[in-house]
Design a protein around this motif. Structure first.
Motif, PDB file in Angstrom:
ATOM      1  N   LEU A   1     -10.844  -0.481  -5.353  1.00  0.00           N
ATOM      2  CA  LEU A   1     -10.384  -0.913  -6.672  1.00  0.00           C
ATOM      3  C   LEU A   1     -11.066  -0.072  -7.746  1.00  0.00           C
ATOM      4  CD1 LEU A   1     -10.484  -4.629  -5.698  1.00  0.00           C
ATOM      5  CD2 LEU A   1      -8.425  -3.465  -6.529  1.00  0.00           C
TER       6      LEU A   1
ATOM      7  N   ILE B   1      -4.587   0.422 -16.563  1.00  0.00           N
ATOM      8  CA  ILE B   1      -3.628   0.960 -15.590  1.00  0.00           C
ATOM      9  C   ILE B   1      -2.195   0.961 -16.142  1.00  0.00           C
ATOM     10  CG2 ILE B   1      -2.564   0.517 -13.317  1.00  0.00           C
ATOM     11  CD1 ILE B   1      -5.342   0.511 -12.213  1.00  0.00           C
TER      12      ILE B   1
ATOM     13  N   ASP C   1       2.092  -5.013  -1.389  1.00  0.00           N
ATOM     14  CA  ASP C   1       1.114  -5.775  -2.186  1.00  0.00           C
ATOM     15  C   ASP C   1       1.826  -6.849  -3.005  1.00  0.00           C
ATOM     16  OD1 ASP C   1      -1.376  -6.363  -3.135  1.00  0.00           O
ATOM     17  OD2 ASP C   1      -1.594  -4.582  -4.400  1.00  0.00           O
TER      18      ASP C   1
ATOM     19  N   TYR D   1     -13.155 -13.764  -3.619  1.00  0.00           N
ATOM     20  CA  TYR D   1     -14.538 -13.964  -4.064  1.00  0.00           C
ATOM     21  C   TYR D   1     -15.325 -14.836  -3.097  1.00  0.00           C
ATOM     22  CZ  TYR D   1     -12.992 -12.119  -8.612  1.00  0.00           C
ATOM     23  OH  TYR D   1     -12.497 -11.333  -9.601  1.00  0.00           O
TER      24      TYR D   1
HETATM   25  N1  LIG Z   1      -9.445 -14.338  -9.560  1.00  0.00           N
HETATM   26  C1  LIG Z   1      -9.751 -13.679  -8.443  1.00  0.00           C
HETATM   27  N2  LIG Z   1      -9.499 -12.347  -8.391  1.00  0.00           N
HETATM   28  C2  LIG Z   1      -9.819 -11.708  -7.252  1.00  0.00           C
HETATM   29  C3  LIG Z   1     -10.383 -12.367  -6.144  1.00  0.00           C
HETATM   30  N3  LIG Z   1     -10.553 -11.441  -5.153  1.00  0.00           N
HETATM   31  C4  LIG Z   1     -10.101 -10.261  -5.638  1.00  0.00           C
HETATM   32  N4  LIG Z   1      -9.681 -10.389  -6.923  1.00  0.00           N
HETATM   33  C5  LIG Z   1      -9.110  -9.385  -7.807  1.00  0.00           C
HETATM   34  O1  LIG Z   1      -7.794  -9.231  -7.502  1.00  0.00           O
HETATM   35  C6  LIG Z   1      -7.359  -7.860  -7.685  1.00  0.00           C
HETATM   36  C7  LIG Z   1      -6.781  -7.392  -6.420  1.00  0.00           C
HETATM   37  O2  LIG Z   1      -6.178  -6.209  -6.580  1.00  0.00           O
HETATM   38  P1  LIG Z   1      -4.583  -6.013  -6.817  1.00  0.00           P
HETATM   39  O3  LIG Z   1      -3.854  -7.222  -6.586  1.00  0.00           O
HETATM   40  O4  LIG Z   1      -4.224  -4.793  -6.022  1.00  0.00           O
HETATM   41  O5  LIG Z   1      -4.509  -5.683  -8.355  1.00  0.00           O
HETATM   42  C8  LIG Z   1      -5.114  -4.579  -8.872  1.00  0.00           C
HETATM   43  C9  LIG Z   1      -4.217  -3.381  -8.831  1.00  0.00           C
HETATM   44  O6  LIG Z   1      -2.880  -3.738  -9.082  1.00  0.00           O
HETATM   45  C10 LIG Z   1      -4.708  -2.585  -9.984  1.00  0.00           C
HETATM   46  N5  LIG Z   1      -5.579  -1.565  -9.453  1.00  0.00           N
HETATM   47  C11 LIG Z   1      -6.910  -1.620  -9.214  1.00  0.00           C
HETATM   48  N6  LIG Z   1      -7.336  -0.439  -8.717  1.00  0.00           N
HETATM   49  C12 LIG Z   1      -6.234   0.360  -8.651  1.00  0.00           C
HETATM   50  C13 LIG Z   1      -6.012   1.702  -8.218  1.00  0.00           C
HETATM   51  O7  LIG Z   1      -6.899   2.397  -7.768  1.00  0.00           O
HETATM   52  N7  LIG Z   1      -4.732   2.197  -8.324  1.00  0.00           N
HETATM   53  C14 LIG Z   1      -3.720   1.449  -8.794  1.00  0.00           C
HETATM   54  N8  LIG Z   1      -2.510   1.986  -8.876  1.00  0.00           N
HETATM   55  N9  LIG Z   1      -3.900   0.190  -9.210  1.00  0.00           N
HETATM   56  C15 LIG Z   1      -5.135  -0.358  -9.124  1.00  0.00           C
HETATM   57  O8  LIG Z   1      -5.425  -3.407 -10.852  1.00  0.00           O
HETATM   58  C16 LIG Z   1      -5.311  -4.743 -10.376  1.00  0.00           C
HETATM   59  C17 LIG Z   1      -6.498  -5.538 -10.740  1.00  0.00           C
HETATM   60  O9  LIG Z   1      -7.587  -5.053 -10.123  1.00  0.00           O
HETATM   61  P2  LIG Z   1      -8.935  -5.828 -10.242  1.00  0.00           P
HETATM   62  O10 LIG Z   1      -9.159  -6.206 -11.659  1.00  0.00           O
HETATM   63  O11 LIG Z   1      -9.933  -5.025  -9.534  1.00  0.00           O
HETATM   64  O12 LIG Z   1      -8.680  -7.109  -9.468  1.00  0.00           O
HETATM   65  C18 LIG Z   1      -8.614  -7.126  -8.076  1.00  0.00           C
HETATM   66  C19 LIG Z   1      -9.687  -8.019  -7.528  1.00  0.00           C
HETATM   67  O13 LIG Z   1     -10.928  -7.882  -8.189  1.00  0.00           O
HETATM   68  C20 LIG Z   1     -10.658 -13.763  -6.229  1.00  0.00           C
HETATM   69  O14 LIG Z   1     -11.131 -14.424  -5.280  1.00  0.00           O
HETATM   70  N10 LIG Z   1     -10.308 -14.365  -7.407  1.00  0.00           N
END
Ligand SMILES: Nc1nc2c(ncn2[C@@H]2O[C@@H]3COP(=O)(O)O[C@H]4[C@@H](O)[C@H](n5cnc6c(=O)[nH]c(N)nc65)O[C@@H]4COP(=O)(O)O[C@H]3[C@H]2O)c(=O)[nH]1
Length: 743
Positions: free
Chosen positions: A523, A540, A642, A721
């Motif tokens: 991430l 993003i 996803d 988490y």
């Molecule tokens: N409330 C809650 N949240 C949890 C829990 N476990 C994991 N998460 C969060 O859920 C998101 C999972 O990633 P996603 O659905 O692919 O959703 C990702 C993905 O769509 C995008 N993203 C993140 N990194 C990348 C990347 O390298 N490339 C692309 N294209 N998109 C990315 O940003 C979104 C958000 O990323 P993050 O903020 O890191 O947020 C991550 C993660 O921190 C939990 O138990 N509770």
């Protein structure tokens, strides 16, 4: 004694007291054989009286306090008395040859050595002559003619003696003078050699500043010959900026307030350049009472150059040599202070190259550096002496124009700079046409402080860039901050890759049946320089809009692949690393080649690489997705859909996709334990996936009850988490080592 004898021999020779000389002296004194015979006649009779003579001689000497001090102890006195007796014995012995002369010289020397001045010595002779007169009268008074003749004869010998004694004194004095002169010569020679060969420059300077004497090093430091220097003054040699301070110090030296001073200053070399020296000057009065200065000069140009270089390095950009941010702020403050006094304007320009990253990416960093240097030259070449061009970093420059009468003057300069930038440039045989965007703020209209003006110019630059680039924009107050924030964000995002502001965090994915970590999701994290962490959800979408997601996504993929290889090499059990692919990346023609290349270049194992594409993105063009998925699948790469459940999947396509897993969106997982609808959806998705032989991964698991539900319904993997938040790679490594140790 031996020393005295030798000396007497030497002195006799040096004084040329040979037989001829002695005969000459005797003749002049009219000392005849008859005199000698007369003296011999009374020699025996006189001996009895002699003791009294020498005692009287020394007693008389001691009446004078100054002389008493010269005859301090009885031993010395006895020695002198004995020597005097010998003298008296010889006086009438009638043998006035070379030996006699040497004996007289010896006596004279003894007296000279104890410091008896000739006046006392001769004065004491008077005492002695009187006593001799009385004694002779006693002996010969009944024969007055014989008495007179004998006394006359004694007088002649005594005069011979006195002459010799005086010669001894003169000779000893001359010798002392000679020795002093020799010592002086020796010292002068030593000084001359030290002066000429000294490693420092030395100059003797007259009270009016004229150079009186200089050594070779002084001439070398100043570049003049010695003769040329002797026609100059210290003031003429001194750098004009250092003269006033010099005069002040010399005045204090003259008044006696300072005994000497030492300071760093500059001379002007004969060839016209400045030479840094450390000078130590002291003052003295010469023998004639004239004021003189001794100046010792050390060449410190090298040290000064090194110091200047350090200061320069601290204030200038190493690549372009332009002032850096620190110096820029200083210059801007000065320009503002000046404008405040003169009621003029200051313009601050933020100049940013358009598409500079393309140049770096396609031609390499060295070529990028060449462009930066050339651009710096072009910008600086279009400014006045008093303006400042600085490099902020990357492809950003800041220009400060001081003393402006009108806003239009800034436009003129901005036009000139844009014109200069667009001149073609040939790099690695390729012609490029650089363009730039300029944002301009004005003092006092847009801010009174450097920081406010820089920020305003930066904001205006994003506005200029938001158009087609190759233009300038003035800052306007009405620039809505929301719009500006996104413009600023975009600009910052563009630079984030170059500035290495991205990181990857990894969230563990756990096999629900065994509880082991089987994979991680990569991430993206963005920490702008000096700013707070920006969540991916905030940048993003913008990166998607602007296309920046493509280079950023490439970076993510490359970094995740490299990390997977690194973990394998560190001996960790195989972990599947999942990487999110955006819609834009997914639409790339060269996606398959890109993945293949990165797998090859990083040495990552494709079987443990998973690409996640959202359901919505896949369904935008499912036909194309099928083709891409096939090729990726052939490569061995795993594929996951996803956020499953948030879009509308066509089951017919889903069946044709060579995918490995479905990820249930965390919004469904969140309420599975108390929302019957969500529980039903999750249950159905698991069943559907399993019917198609797909794995199911549940996202966003936050507690044990959610996990219990998923386990009961046969979900394969989970992340959330409850197990761990996304963490840096090192934390995953530590976590794996701990699990291994526990097993
Ligand atoms: N409330 C809650 N949240 C949890 C829990 N476990 C994991 N998460 C969060 O859920 C998101 C999972 O990633 P996603 O659905 O692919 O959703 C990702 C993905 O769509 C995008 N993203 C993140 N990194 C990348 C990347 O390298 N490339 C692309 N294209 N998109 C990315 O940003 C979104 C958000 O990323 P993050 O903020 O890191 O947020 C991550 C993660 O921190 C939990 O138990 N509770």
């Amino acid at each position: 004694m031996r020393d005295l004898d030798q000396w007497a021999d030497m002195a006799a020779a040096e004084m040329k007291l040979d037989a001829k000389e002695i005969a000459g002296r005797k003749a002049f004194l009219e000392l005849s054989d008859k005199d000698v015979a007369l003296l011999r006649d009374i020699h025996a009779a006189l001996q009895d009286k002699m003791h009294g003579f020498s005692k009287g001689f020394y007693d008389h000497l001691q009446t004078e306090p100054e002389l008493r001090a010269l005859l301090p102890d009885e031993r010395t006195l006895n020695r002198l008395r004995r020597s005097q007796q010998g003298y008296l014995h010889g006086l009438t012995a009638g043998q006035y040859d070379g030996d006699y002369v040497r004996e007289r010289l010896r006596v004279g020397l003894v007296h000279h050595r104890i410091g008896l001045a000739p006046k006392w010595y001769i004065g004491a002779y008077r005492k002695y002559l009187t006593e001799l007169l009385e004694t002779l009268w006693e002996l010969l008074g009944d024969d007055p003619p014989r008495f007179l003749a004998t006394y006359g004869a004694a007088l002649k010998v005594i005069c011979l003696d006195m002459g010799l004694a005086l010669d001894t004194y003169a000779h000893a004095d001359q010798q002392q003078l000679r020795q002093q002169a020799n010592r002086l010569r020796e010292r002068e020679e030593q000084y001359r050699l030290t002066f000429n060969q000294a490693a420092v420059g030395i100059a003797h300077v007259a009270g009016d500043g004229r150079l009186l004497r200089v050594n070779a090093k002084f001439a070398a430091i100043t570049g003049y010959t010695e003769a040329e220097l002797l026609r100059l003054t210290i003031t003429q040699l001194t750098h004009p900026d250092d003269r006033d301070h010099d005069l002040l110090l010399i005045a204090r030296l003259k008044s006696g307030e300072l005994a000497e001073y030492s300071r760093e200053k500059r001379y002007i070399h004969k060839e016209g350049h400045a030479v840094w020296i450390n000078v130590t000057a002291s003052s003295l009065l010469d023998a004639a009472g004239e004021r003189r200065y001794i100046t010792v000069v050390e060449d410190i140009s090298r040290r000064k150059q090194a110091e200047e270089k350090l200061v320069r390095m601290a204030n200038h950009d190493a690549l372009t040599g332009l002032p850096n941010r620190m110096l820029l702020e200083d210059r801007l403050s000065q320009a503002i202070a000046h404008a405040h006094r003169t009621q003029t304007l200051v313009a601050v320009m933020f100049v940013d190259l358009d598409r500079f990253k393309n140049i770096n990416d396609s031609l390499g960093h060295d070529a990028g550096d060449e462009v930066i240097v050339e651009i710096a030259r072009r910008i600086a070449g279009n400014l006045r002496e008093t303006d400042t061009a600085a490099r902020q970093g990357g492809d950003e420059f800041v220009v400060v124009l001081g003393d402006l009468a009108r806003e239009e003057d800034a436009c003129t300069v901005a036009d000139k700079i844009l014109g200069a930038l667009t001149q073609p440039m040939v790099l690695r045989g390729q012609e490029i046409f650089p363009t730039g965007s300029i944002g301009i703020s004005l003092y006092p209209r847009d801010g009174l402080e450097p920081q406010a003006l820089l920020k305003a110019a930066d904001t205006a630059m994003y506005r200029a860039k938001a158009g087609s680039g190759n233009t300038y924009e003035f800052y306007v107050n009405s620039m809505g901050m929301d719009a500006m924030d996104s413009l600023r964000l975009e600009g910052a995002l563009r630079r984030a890759l170059e500035r290495d502001e991205f990181q990857l965090h990894y969230q563990p994915q756990v096999d629900i049946a065994t509880g082991t970590v089987v994979g991680v999701e990569a991430l993206l994290r963005w920490q702008p320089q000096g700013g707070a962490m920006v969540p991916p959800g905030d940048f993003i979408p913008l990166a998607e809009q602007t296309g920046l997601i493509v280079p950023i996504g490439d970076w993510v993929l490359a970094t995740a692949c490299a990390q997977q290889k690194a973990w394998r090499e560190a001996g960790l059990p195989p972990l599947t690393v999942s990487v999110n692919l955006s819609a834009r990346q997914f639409q790339r023609q060269d996606l398959v080649e890109l993945v293949a290349r990165l797998v090859r270049e990083t040495g990552c194992d494709p079987r443990y690489l998973a690409l996640e594409i959202t359901e919505t993105d896949v369904m935008e063009n499912p036909q194309a997705a099928v083709a891409i998925f096939r090729q990726l699948n052939e490569m061995g790469v795993q594929l996951a859909i996803d956020d499953f459940g948030t879009g509308y999947s066509s089951l017919s396509y889903l069946k044709r996709f060579p995918i490995d897993s479905l990820k249930i969106d965390r919004s469904f997982v969140h309420d599975i334990t108390h929302d019957i609808d969500d529980a039903t959806i999750v249950h159905s998705v698991i069943a559907l996936a399993h019917s198609m032989h797909l794995k199911v991964v549940a996202e966003g698991v936050e507690d044990a009850r959610q996990l219990q539900f998923l386990r009961e319904h046969g979900c394969d993997q989970m992340q959330g988490y409850y197990v761990s938040k996304p963490v840096p790679a090192s934390a995953i490594e530590a976590m794996m080592q701990r699990t291994r140790a526990a097993a």
